[in-house]
Structures are given as C-alpha cells and as structure tokens.
Enzyme design. Structure first.
Site, PDB file in Angstrom:
ATOM      1  N   CYS A 263       0.946  -1.354  -0.159  1.00  0.00           N
ATOM      2  CA  CYS A 263       0.096  -0.122  -0.074  1.00  0.00           C
ATOM      3  C   CYS A 263       0.996   1.312  -0.018  1.00  0.00           C
ATOM      4  CB  CYS A 263      -1.039   0.097   1.334  1.00  0.00           C
ATOM      5  SG  CYS A 263      -1.791  -1.621   1.598  1.00  0.00           S
ATOM      6  N   ALA A 265       1.180   4.387  -1.727  1.00  0.00           N
ATOM      7  CA  ALA A 265       0.909   5.695  -2.265  1.00  0.00           C
ATOM      8  C   ALA A 265       0.818   6.680  -0.865  1.00  0.00           C
ATOM      9  CB  ALA A 265      -0.220   6.135  -3.086  1.00  0.00           C
ATOM     10  N   PRO A 266       1.246   7.782  -0.804  1.00  0.00           N
ATOM     11  CA  PRO A 266       2.059   8.663  -1.825  1.00  0.00           C
ATOM     12  C   PRO A 266       3.352   8.370  -1.871  1.00  0.00           C
ATOM     13  CG  PRO A 266       1.575  10.023   0.174  1.00  0.00           C
ATOM     14  CD  PRO A 266       1.130   8.525   0.416  1.00  0.00           C
ATOM     15  N   GLY A 267       3.911   7.259  -1.163  1.00  0.00           N
ATOM     16  CA  GLY A 267       5.379   6.879  -1.599  1.00  0.00           C
ATOM     17  C   GLY A 267       6.590   6.995  -0.470  1.00  0.00           C
ATOM     18  N   ASP A 287      -0.380  -0.002  -5.273  1.00  0.00           N
ATOM     19  CA  ASP A 287      -1.435   0.754  -4.473  1.00  0.00           C
ATOM     20  C   ASP A 287      -2.687   0.640  -5.355  1.00  0.00           C
ATOM     21  OD1 ASP A 287      -1.651   2.905  -2.103  1.00  0.00           O
ATOM     22  OD2 ASP A 287      -3.152   3.207  -3.658  1.00  0.00           O
ATOM     23  N   ASP A 314      -4.731  -4.223  -6.503  1.00  0.00           N
ATOM     24  CA  ASP A 314      -5.018  -4.608  -5.228  1.00  0.00           C
ATOM     25  C   ASP A 314      -4.223  -5.305  -4.568  1.00  0.00           C
ATOM     26  OD1 ASP A 314      -6.146  -5.803  -2.816  1.00  0.00           O
ATOM     27  OD2 ASP A 314      -8.366  -5.366  -3.869  1.00  0.00           O
ATOM     28  N   CYS A 385      -1.558   4.151  11.269  1.00  0.00           N
ATOM     29  CA  CYS A 385      -1.004   5.191  11.972  1.00  0.00           C
ATOM     30  C   CYS A 385      -2.421   5.079  13.039  1.00  0.00           C
ATOM     31  CB  CYS A 385      -0.869   6.704  11.159  1.00  0.00           C
ATOM     32  SG  CYS A 385      -2.153   6.915  10.069  1.00  0.00           S
TER      33      CYS A 385
END
Ligand SMILES: C[S@@+](CC[C@H](N)C(=O)[O-])C[C@H]1O[C@@H](n2cnc3c(N)ncnc32)[C@H](O)[C@@H]1O
Length: 446
Positions: A263, A265-267, A287, A314, A385
C-alpha cells in the site's frame, strides 16, 4: 462561491464547503487562496482561522450554544460557521481588538445572510467577547466523556474508547491531538548528509534539530510552504513524521533486495526503502488507486530513485503478481488514522466507529496476502497510524493464528522507545513520543 476579500471570508467559505459539500480543508483552502489575490500574511491568517475553527469545532459549538438563544442546528450553515469562526478568533487567537473582530464578522453576516442573521451574529459575538469567562466545562469527575470531548474537541465515540483503554493517559493523548505537528523530514542519504542539510537550513535562518530515533530525520521550524525549503527541488529530503520513518528503519532492506510495499501511495515508505537499499534492487510499490500511485512515481523521480516500480493493483492480489518471493514485504495498511489527527484539522470529524471493523477485515486480508510473498527468512512489516487495537494487535494476533510460521522479530529501538519484543511490535504516541501515533510490527518468516 463568491470572490473572497479577506482572510475571514476565505476561512468562512472553507468551513461552509467542508460542512455542506464534504470538502477537504487541506485541498479546498489552498486552491481558494491561490485564486484569491490575498497577501501572504492574509493567507496565513485564513489558514489559521479555517484550520483552527475546524479543529476546535466541538469546543466552539459548546461555547456558542451557551450564549445563543437559537440552537446551532437551526441556523443556516453560513451563520453557524460564521459564529464558530468568531468564537475561535475571540477565544483562541486574540489578535485584534474584539470590537474589530465583531464588526468585520457582522459585515460578513450581512453578505452571507440577511439583516436578522447579522443581528443575531452581533448579539452572539458581543456576548462572546465580554471579558473572557472560563469555558464552564462539564465536570471531569462526573462526566469525563463530555468533558474530554468538549475540552479537546474530539468525537465522543473516540474519547469513550480511549478513556476505557487508557484512563491514566487519555487527557494527555487528547491534548496532544491538538498540538501542531512538527515539520519532520527524511534526508535523502543518496544525495546529502543530515548535517549538511541542517547547516544549509541554519544558514538560511531556520532552526533545525536532529530526530531522536531515525538518524536520517531532521525537524525544522518552518511555517512556510515545504516547497520553499532550500533543497526541495534538488530532492534532498522528503517530509515524513519520525514514527513513519521507523517503518523503513525496521524493514532494514538489504542492498539489492526485492522488496514489496503493498500500500505505497503517496510513497513515503517506498522511497525510504529504496534509499536505504542505496537504490539497488527493486521496490515494487503497489497501490489500489491510480491517481495516488502517480504521487509515488513523482516522489521517486524528485528524489532521483530508479528502483521504485509503481504498480496499480489490489494488494490482496499480490501472490498472483509476483514470480519470486521477496526479502522484505511492507504492509502500511489503510487505517482509521486515529493516531495522526493532529495532521489534518477536519480528519476527526470524518471518522465513524463502524469503519474500524471494516478496515480491520481489509488489513487482515492484506497481511495474509503479503505473507504469501515473503521468502523463508524474510521480513514482514505491518504498520498503521491508528491507535485502535482492532486494527493493530488484533490483526497481528489473528494473522499469527493462521500463520504460526511468522515469528516476532523486533530489534532494540533506542532509548525511550520500548517495544514488546515477545509480540514483535512497538507503538508510538503523540503525547509520549511527540510523533504521530503509530503501530509497527516486525515478523520474520521461519
Ligand atoms: C496509509 S496509506 C499508505 C501510505 C504509504 N505507505 C506512504 O508511506 O506514503 C494506505 C494506502 O493504501 C491504499 N489502499 C487501500 N486499499 C488498498 C488495497 N486493497 N490494495 C492496495 N492498496 C490499497 C490507499 O490508496 C492508500 O494509498
């Protein structure tokens, strides 16, 4: 939307769009300001007003309701938000005289309402600007959830959860969610050294401190746009919270390895992994969302990294996509984000308790798919997070029941950062560590 003539008006339009159209403040406001012709100073004020009002909404509504004879829900969204804005300015900012604030907001009430709304705004704002009274909060011993959710402006359901789990620390946690997040960057070690970048910034008059646990991290006291920091265009750094930096540190990918970020993005983490490998090997950066994946490609390009390979897919399909198993697989899962509320002023109001179970199910599926592409002896990193155990410890426990061949593998992390070695995870807290709230687990495939 009408043209904006002042910081207050830009803030008011933003509050209105967030409430009635579900706009994201951090997307809507910068666009509005860019088209506005307002001065730099006024733009900064508009941002402070809009973000502060969104963040403190529950506290402001409580205060306004004390002095307004009509229920807030019955007012037009323009006037409701105008009163919130006024309350924020009068209670939290103290920048001009209360009379000047009231006068200019009443003018706005004329423009965005009618004569009656302006009279109501005038009466409420005058009462709010009477010599400051204590907020008269609910009694914390009698009604702790009311108290915490109003004093710290957080959704009740979230406060209820946290109070139940962490009664000793809940107030410090709530308070930390309103503190401004520090600007922390990851220095691109392939292009410069932290000490050199720090010197350059100090020479430009900025205050810089080294991060505590991540040697490539610096915190800089800067209020302006990130793109204006020296070294941005040269790809010398990437903005990233220190907790998030620890994901890459714990992944510790060897040079030349095959790494998968499910997963990406954004990198932030994908580019960090590539930097840690000296840009040798490959980071397959998956992503689900193509527009977000473009951010990964542009991050890699700004930082000068060639080993990041963005793939739109996915993450649950990763076993079908990969021919050889990877040395390191990172699942930085989509999550409720309750550890990082300080980052976005309106984030707290967008979350719903029902989302947690749905996210936990997706997180479990991503982790199981990821496990299938870890080579024997390889590492699996899971992070979020979120502070919610259902998205963290529970996901890991359930995973390990079906995959007992993955064992905890947490190395020592440094002073003040104790993980649970028996379980393989560590948690960072905004009120204890000054970072975003983060959960990171490292497992090794036997
Ligand atoms: C927490 S963010 C990742 C942040 C990223 N690792 C970084 O450090 O910049 C979660 C990402 O998961 C993506 N996502 C959501 N569902 C997914 C799925 N089923 N497969 C792959 N990616 C998914 C979202 O588009 C989002 O970009």
């Amino acid at each position: 939307v009408r043209p904006v003539h002042s910081a207050r008006e830009a803030a008011l339009q933003t509050l209105h769009q967030v409430e009635v159209a579900g706009a994201y403040a951090h997307v809507y406001l910068p666009r509005l300001l860019a088209a506005s012709g307002l001065s730099r100073q006024e733009r900064a004020l508009a941002t402070e007003l809009a973000y502060g009002t969104l963040r403190r909404r529950a506290t402001l509504d409580y205060r306004v309701a004390q002095v307004c004879h009509r229920p807030l829900a019955q007012l037009s969204p323009w006037i409701r938000n105008l009163l919130r804005l006024g309350a924020y300015e009068l209670l939290f900012l103290n920048r001009t005289s209360p009379a000047a604030t009231c006068h200019s907001l009443v003018q706005l009430a004329h423009r965005y309402g009618h004569a009656g709304s302006a009279r109501l705004a005038n009466a409420v704002l005058r009462r709010l600007s009477d010599p400051p009274k204590a907020l008269d909060l609910p009694d914390p011993t009698v009604a702790p959830v009311d108290y915490l959710s109003i004093a710290y402006s957080l959704p009740r359901w979230l406060v209820e959860r946290w109070l139940q789990r962490w009664p000793q620390e809940v107030e410090a946690l709530c308070a930390a969610q309103n503190e401004p997040a520090p600007v922390t960057v990851r220095v691109n070690l392939l292009r410069t050294r932290p000490a050199d970048l720090a010197m350059r910034w100090e020479a430009a008059g900025l205050r810089v401190t080294a991060c505590q646990w991540a040697p490539e991290g610096l915190t800089v006291e800067s209020r302006g746009p990130i793109q204006e920091l020296p070294g941005y265009a040269e790809g010398l750094f990437w903005v990233q919270d220190e907790a998030s930096l620890l994901v890459g540190r714990l992944a510790a990918p060897p040079r030349g390895a095959l790494v998968v970020d499910l997963c990406s993005a954004p990198g932030a983490k994908a580019t960090h992994l590539a930097e840690l490998m000296g840009d040798r090997g490959a980071v397959i950066a998956l992503d689900l969302h193509q527009p977000r994946l473009r951010l990964v490609a542009s991050a890699a390009s700004r930082l000068g990294l060639r080993s990041v390979i963005p793939v739109c897919a996915d993450g649950r399909r990763v076993p079908d996509l990969l021919r050889e198993p990877a040395a390191v697989v990172v699942v930085d899962a989509p999550c409720s984000g309750t550890g990082a509320l300080r980052r976005r002023p309106d984030a707290r109001w967008r979350k719903q308790p029902e989302q947690i179970a749905a996210l936990a199910a997706l997180q479990g599926e991503l982790l199981q798919a990821a496990a299938q592409v870890v080579r024997p002896g390889g590492r699996l990193i899971y992070s979020t997070c979120s502070l919610e155990p259902e998205e963290n410890e529970e996901v890991i426990r359930q995973f390990r029941q079906v995959r007992p061949d993955f064992v905890p593998d947490l190395p020592p992390l440094g002073p003040g950062l104790e993980g649970d070695e028996a379980e393989g995870w560590v948690r960072l807290w905004p009120h204890r560590h000054g970072t975003d709230g983060f959960f990171i687990c490292r497992l090794r495939r036997r």
